[in-house]
Design a protein around this motif. Structure first.
Motif, PDB file in Angstrom:
ATOM      1  N   MET A   1       0.733  -1.272  -0.070  1.00 64.06           N
ATOM      2  CA  MET A   1      -0.057   0.078   0.119  1.00 64.06           C
ATOM      3  C   MET A   1       0.786   1.427  -0.072  1.00 64.06           C
ATOM      4  SD  MET A   1      -3.247  -0.710   2.282  1.00 64.06           S
ATOM      5  CE  MET A   1      -4.471  -1.991   1.921  1.00 64.06           C
ATOM      6  N   PRO A   2       1.854   1.267   0.818  1.00 61.66           N
ATOM      7  CA  PRO A   2       2.831   2.499   0.710  1.00 61.66           C
ATOM      8  C   PRO A   2       3.254   2.911  -0.956  1.00 61.66           C
ATOM      9  CG  PRO A   2       3.456   1.278   2.568  1.00 61.66           C
ATOM     10  CD  PRO A   2       2.273   0.608   1.902  1.00 61.66           C
ATOM     11  N   ILE A   3       3.803   1.554  -1.387  1.00 69.99           N
ATOM     12  CA  ILE A   3       4.509   1.653  -2.464  1.00 69.99           C
ATOM     13  C   ILE A   3       3.129   2.045  -3.859  1.00 69.99           C
ATOM     14  CG2 ILE A   3       5.392   0.295  -4.545  1.00 69.99           C
ATOM     15  CD1 ILE A   3       6.770  -1.410  -2.390  1.00 69.99           C
ATOM     16  N   CYS A   4       2.216   1.603  -3.781  1.00 72.90           N
ATOM     17  CA  CYS A   4       1.054   1.941  -4.483  1.00 72.90           C
ATOM     18  C   CYS A   4       0.538   3.323  -4.407  1.00 72.90           C
ATOM     19  CB  CYS A   4       0.043   1.105  -4.270  1.00 72.90           C
ATOM     20  SG  CYS A   4       0.281  -0.701  -5.013  1.00 72.90           S
ATOM     21  N   GLY A   5       0.585   3.734  -3.086  1.00 73.73           N
ATOM     22  CA  GLY A   5       0.526   5.293  -2.921  1.00 73.73           C
ATOM     23  C   GLY A   5       1.216   6.295  -3.406  1.00 73.73           C
ATOM     24  N   PHE A   6       2.843   5.811  -3.583  1.00 74.72           N
ATOM     25  CA  PHE A   6       3.683   6.760  -4.195  1.00 74.72           C
ATOM     26  C   PHE A   6       3.559   6.669  -5.666  1.00 74.72           C
ATOM     27  CE2 PHE A   6       7.813   6.677  -6.133  1.00 74.72           C
ATOM     28  CZ  PHE A   6       8.487   7.985  -5.759  1.00 74.72           C
ATOM     29  N   LEU A   7       3.255   5.230  -6.093  1.00 74.07           N
ATOM     30  CA  LEU A   7       3.179   5.299  -7.513  1.00 74.07           C
ATOM     31  C   LEU A   7       2.082   5.903  -8.266  1.00 74.07           C
ATOM     32  CD1 LEU A   7       3.824   1.204  -8.001  1.00 74.07           C
ATOM     33  CD2 LEU A   7       5.460   3.120  -8.619  1.00 74.07           C
ATOM     34  N   ILE A   8       0.894   5.961  -7.642  1.00 77.12           N
ATOM     35  CA  ILE A   8      -0.311   6.600  -8.079  1.00 77.12           C
ATOM     36  C   ILE A   8      -0.106   8.054  -7.947  1.00 77.12           C
ATOM     37  CG2 ILE A   8      -2.571   7.201  -7.499  1.00 77.12           C
ATOM     38  CD1 ILE A   8      -3.015   4.281  -6.567  1.00 77.12           C
ATOM     39  N   ALA A   9       0.716   8.700  -6.750  1.00 76.21           N
ATOM     40  CA  ALA A   9       0.993  10.005  -6.634  1.00 76.21           C
ATOM     41  C   ALA A   9       1.772  10.515  -8.041  1.00 76.21           C
ATOM     42  CB  ALA A   9       1.527  10.616  -5.454  1.00 76.21           C
ATOM     43  N   HIS A  10       2.757   9.767  -8.295  1.00 75.07           N
ATOM     44  CA  HIS A  10       3.711  10.140  -9.256  1.00 75.07           C
ATOM     45  C   HIS A  10       3.651   9.630 -10.721  1.00 75.07           C
ATOM     46  CE1 HIS A  10       5.797  10.953  -5.460  1.00 75.07           C
ATOM     47  NE2 HIS A  10       6.365  11.868  -5.845  1.00 75.07           N
ATOM     48  N   PHE A  11       3.057   8.600 -10.904  1.00 77.82           N
ATOM     49  CA  PHE A  11       2.861   7.920 -12.133  1.00 77.82           C
ATOM     50  C   PHE A  11       1.335   7.803 -12.685  1.00 77.82           C
ATOM     51  CE2 PHE A  11       6.894   6.631 -10.260  1.00 77.82           C
ATOM     52  CZ  PHE A  11       7.974   7.393 -11.016  1.00 77.82           C
ATOM     53  N   GLY A  12       0.314   8.044 -11.851  1.00 74.33           N
ATOM     54  CA  GLY A  12      -0.843   7.658 -12.200  1.00 74.33           C
ATOM     55  C   GLY A  12      -1.412   6.501 -11.563  1.00 74.33           C
ATOM     56  N   TRP A  13      -2.617   6.067 -11.673  1.00 72.22           N
ATOM     57  CA  TRP A  13      -3.148   5.033 -11.123  1.00 72.22           C
ATOM     58  C   TRP A  13      -2.931   3.625 -11.923  1.00 72.22           C
ATOM     59  CZ3 TRP A  13      -6.723   2.054 -13.858  1.00 72.22           C
ATOM     60  CH2 TRP A  13      -7.290   2.816 -15.086  1.00 72.22           C
ATOM     61  N   GLU A  14      -2.670   3.875 -13.148  1.00 74.24           N
ATOM     62  CA  GLU A  14      -2.339   2.561 -14.037  1.00 74.24           C
ATOM     63  C   GLU A  14      -1.106   1.955 -13.388  1.00 74.24           C
ATOM     64  OE1 GLU A  14      -2.707   5.708 -15.084  1.00 74.24           O
ATOM     65  OE2 GLU A  14      -4.263   5.584 -17.063  1.00 74.24           O
ATOM     66  N   SER A  15      -0.113   2.778 -12.882  1.00 75.65           N
ATOM     67  CA  SER A  15       1.103   1.948 -12.510  1.00 75.65           C
ATOM     68  C   SER A  15       0.970   1.058 -11.501  1.00 75.65           C
ATOM     69  CB  SER A  15       2.207   3.214 -11.987  1.00 75.65           C
ATOM     70  OG  SER A  15       1.481   4.071 -11.046  1.00 75.65           O
ATOM     71  N   ALA A  16      -0.269   1.272 -10.530  1.00 73.74           N
ATOM     72  CA  ALA A  16      -0.290   0.340  -9.381  1.00 73.74           C
ATOM     73  C   ALA A  16      -0.605  -1.078  -9.934  1.00 73.74           C
ATOM     74  CB  ALA A  16      -1.503   0.943  -8.388  1.00 73.74           C
ATOM     75  N   PHE A  17      -1.413  -0.999 -10.894  1.00 75.83           N
ATOM     76  CA  PHE A  17      -1.892  -2.232 -11.500  1.00 75.83           C
ATOM     77  C   PHE A  17      -1.033  -3.008 -12.246  1.00 75.83           C
ATOM     78  CE2 PHE A  17      -5.895   0.035 -10.846  1.00 75.83           C
ATOM     79  CZ  PHE A  17      -6.796  -1.053 -10.379  1.00 75.83           C
ATOM     80  N   TYR A  18      -0.178  -2.172 -13.051  1.00 70.06           N
ATOM     81  CA  TYR A  18       1.253  -2.770 -13.666  1.00 70.06           C
ATOM     82  C   TYR A  18       2.082  -3.372 -12.660  1.00 70.06           C
ATOM     83  CZ  TYR A  18      -0.019  -0.694 -18.302  1.00 70.06           C
ATOM     84  OH  TYR A  18      -0.475  -0.440 -19.314  1.00 70.06           O
ATOM     85  N   PHE A  19       2.305  -2.515 -11.502  1.00 69.68           N
ATOM     86  CA  PHE A  19       3.212  -3.146 -10.583  1.00 69.68           C
ATOM     87  C   PHE A  19       2.919  -4.488  -9.936  1.00 69.68           C
ATOM     88  CE2 PHE A  19       4.727  -2.938  -6.095  1.00 69.68           C
ATOM     89  CZ  PHE A  19       6.109  -2.894  -6.331  1.00 69.68           C
ATOM     90  N   THR A  20       1.648  -4.298  -9.066  1.00 72.57           N
ATOM     91  CA  THR A  20       1.152  -5.409  -8.579  1.00 72.57           C
ATOM     92  C   THR A  20       1.067  -6.589  -9.524  1.00 72.57           C
ATOM     93  OG1 THR A  20      -0.972  -4.686  -9.069  1.00 72.57           O
ATOM     94  CG2 THR A  20      -0.162  -4.250  -6.820  1.00 72.57           C
ATOM     95  N   GLY A  21       0.433  -6.522 -10.802  1.00 71.15           N
ATOM     96  CA  GLY A  21       0.280  -7.376 -11.930  1.00 71.15           C
ATOM     97  C   GLY A  21       1.797  -8.256 -12.014  1.00 71.15           C
ATOM     98  N   ILE A  22       2.826  -7.637 -12.333  1.00 73.86           N
ATOM     99  CA  ILE A  22       4.068  -8.247 -12.348  1.00 73.86           C
ATOM    100  C   ILE A  22       4.447  -8.847 -11.046  1.00 73.86           C
ATOM    101  CG2 ILE A  22       6.520  -7.500 -12.841  1.00 73.86           C
ATOM    102  CD1 ILE A  22       5.715  -5.043 -14.582  1.00 73.86           C
ATOM    103  N   ILE A  23       4.459  -8.254  -9.994  1.00 81.33           N
ATOM    104  CA  ILE A  23       4.667  -9.244  -8.970  1.00 81.33           C
ATOM    105  C   ILE A  23       3.874 -10.346  -8.822  1.00 81.33           C
ATOM    106  CG2 ILE A  23       4.423  -8.974  -6.264  1.00 81.33           C
ATOM    107  CD1 ILE A  23       6.803  -7.464  -7.513  1.00 81.33           C
TER     108      ILE A  23
END
Length: 294
Positions: A1-23
Motif C-alpha cells: 500500500m505505501p508503494i502503490c500510494g507513491f506510484l499513484i501520486a507520481h505515475f498515475g493510477w495505472e502504475s499500481a496495477f502494472y506493478f502488482t500484476g508483475i509481482i
C-alpha cells in the motif's frame, strides 16, 4: 500500500496495477517451480531434508488413493459450521476494512494519497506480526498442557474476532479524530491476526483429511462477504458520504464480529471428528477365525 500510494501520486493510477500484476506473475512462477505435493516428489531438495520431512510429516498408511468426502457428516457437523460462520464474519470485517479504509481516510480524515497508502498499510503489518506471535504462543500453551486444543482455539478466536467488534464501537465515538481512528483501525486488524491461532487452522484439528474441503466452503462464503461489504458501504455512503453514515458501517461490523466470536465459542471444537477417517471394510483375510474355522 505505501508503494502503490507513491506510484499513484507520481505515475498515475495505472502504475499500481502494472506493478502488482508483475509481482503476481513473478510469485506464480516461483510457486510452480518450488511447490510439490510431497517431499518425495520434489526433485531439488537434499536427501537429508527429504528424509527429515518424511519423518516429521504425518503419513496416513491406512488409506490409499482418493478419499470420498463424507458430505452428510461434514454438513451436519457443528464444529465445521463454527469455522465457516466465524471465517465469514471475520473476513467480512477484513474485506470491509481493506477495501474501504483508503476511502474513509481520504474522505473523512482528509489525508492525501501518499499518506493514505502508508496509513492504510499499518493494520496489515500489525496483523502479520500478531499472526506469527499468537501462533507461537498457542503452540506453547498446548504443548505445556496449560490449554487443550479446544480451549486454545476458542480463546484465540474470541480474542481475535470478538475484540475488534468492541473496537468498532470505539470508532463510533472517536471516528472523527485522525489519531484515534488510525490507532483503532490498526489495533483492531492487528488483534485480528490472532485468528491464525484460532479458527483458521481448526480444520486441521477436527478433520485433517478434509481440511481443504472445509476451508474451501468457508472461503466461498467469505468471498461473497467481500462483495457484500463493498455493496453495503457503497449504498450507505453514495448519497451522503459523512461520518454519520460511516457510523452505521461500524455498527454493522461490530455486530458481525461479535456474532462470529460467539458462534465459535459455542460450537467450535479442537477434537478430531470420527468422520475424518472412513471405516475400512473388513476383508475376508482380516476376519477373525471363529471356533469352527479354528
Amino acid at each position: 500500500m505505501p508503494i502503490c500510494g507513491f506510484l499513484i501520486a507520481h505515475f498515475g493510477w495505472e502504475s499500481a496495477f502494472y506493478f502488482t500484476g508483475i509481482i503476481g506473475l513473478m510469485w506464480s512462477v516461483a510457486w510452480f517451480a518450488v511447490v510439490y505435493d510431497t517431499p518425495a516428489q520434489h526433485p531439488r531438495i537434499s536427501e537429508a531434508e527429504r528424509n527429515f520431512l518424511m519423518k516429521a510429516l504425518p503419513q496416513d498408511n491406512n488409506t490409499k488413493g482418493h478419499m470420498p468426502v463424507p458430505w452428510k457428516s461434514l454438513i451436519l457437523s457443528a464444529p465445521v459450521w463454527a469455522i465457516i460462520i466465524t471465517h465469514g464474519a471475520s473476513v467480512f470485517g477484513y474485506f470491509t476494512v481493506v477495501n474501504q479504509l483508503p476511502t474513509y481516510i481520504e474522505s473523512i480524515l482528509h489525508f492525501n494519497i501518499k499518506h493514505n497508502g502508508l496509513l492504510s498499510s499499518l493494520p496489515y503489518l500489525g496483523k502479520y506480526l500478531c499472526a506469527l506471535a499468537s501462533s507461537v504462543l498457542a503452540d506453547h500453551l498446548r504443548r505445556s498442557g496449560r490449554l487443550s486444543t479446544t480451549a486454545a482455539r476458542k480463546l484465540f478466536t474470541g480474542f481475535a474476532v470478538g475484540l475488534p467488534g468492541v473496537m468498532m464501537l470505539a470508532l463510533v465515538a472517536y471516528g472523527q479524530e485522525r489519531v484515534w481512528s488510525i490507532a483503532i483501525f490498526t489495533a483492531a486488524l492487528t488483534i485480528n491476526g490472532a485468528v491464525t491461532a484460532g479458527y483458521l487452522g481448526n480444520g486441521l484439528d477436527i478433520a485433517p483429511n478434509f481440511s481443504g474441503t472445509i476451508f474451501g466452503m468457508a472461503n466461498t462464503l467469505s468471498s461473497f462477504g467481500g462483495w457484500l461489504s463493498t455493496y453495503m458501504v457503497g449504498e450507505l455512503t453514495k448519497e451522503n458520504n459523512t461520518l454519520e453514515q460511516w457510523k452505521i458501517v461500524f455498527y454493522i461490523l461490530s455486530g458481525t464480529y461479535v456474532l462470529g466470536a460467539l458462534c465459535f465459542t459455542c460450537l467450535g471444537s479442537g477434537e478430531l471428528q470420527p468422520w475424518n477417517s472412513p471405516q475400512k471394510p473388513i476383508s475376508r483375510e482380516d476376519e477373525p477365525l471363529n471356533e469352527e474355522k479354528a
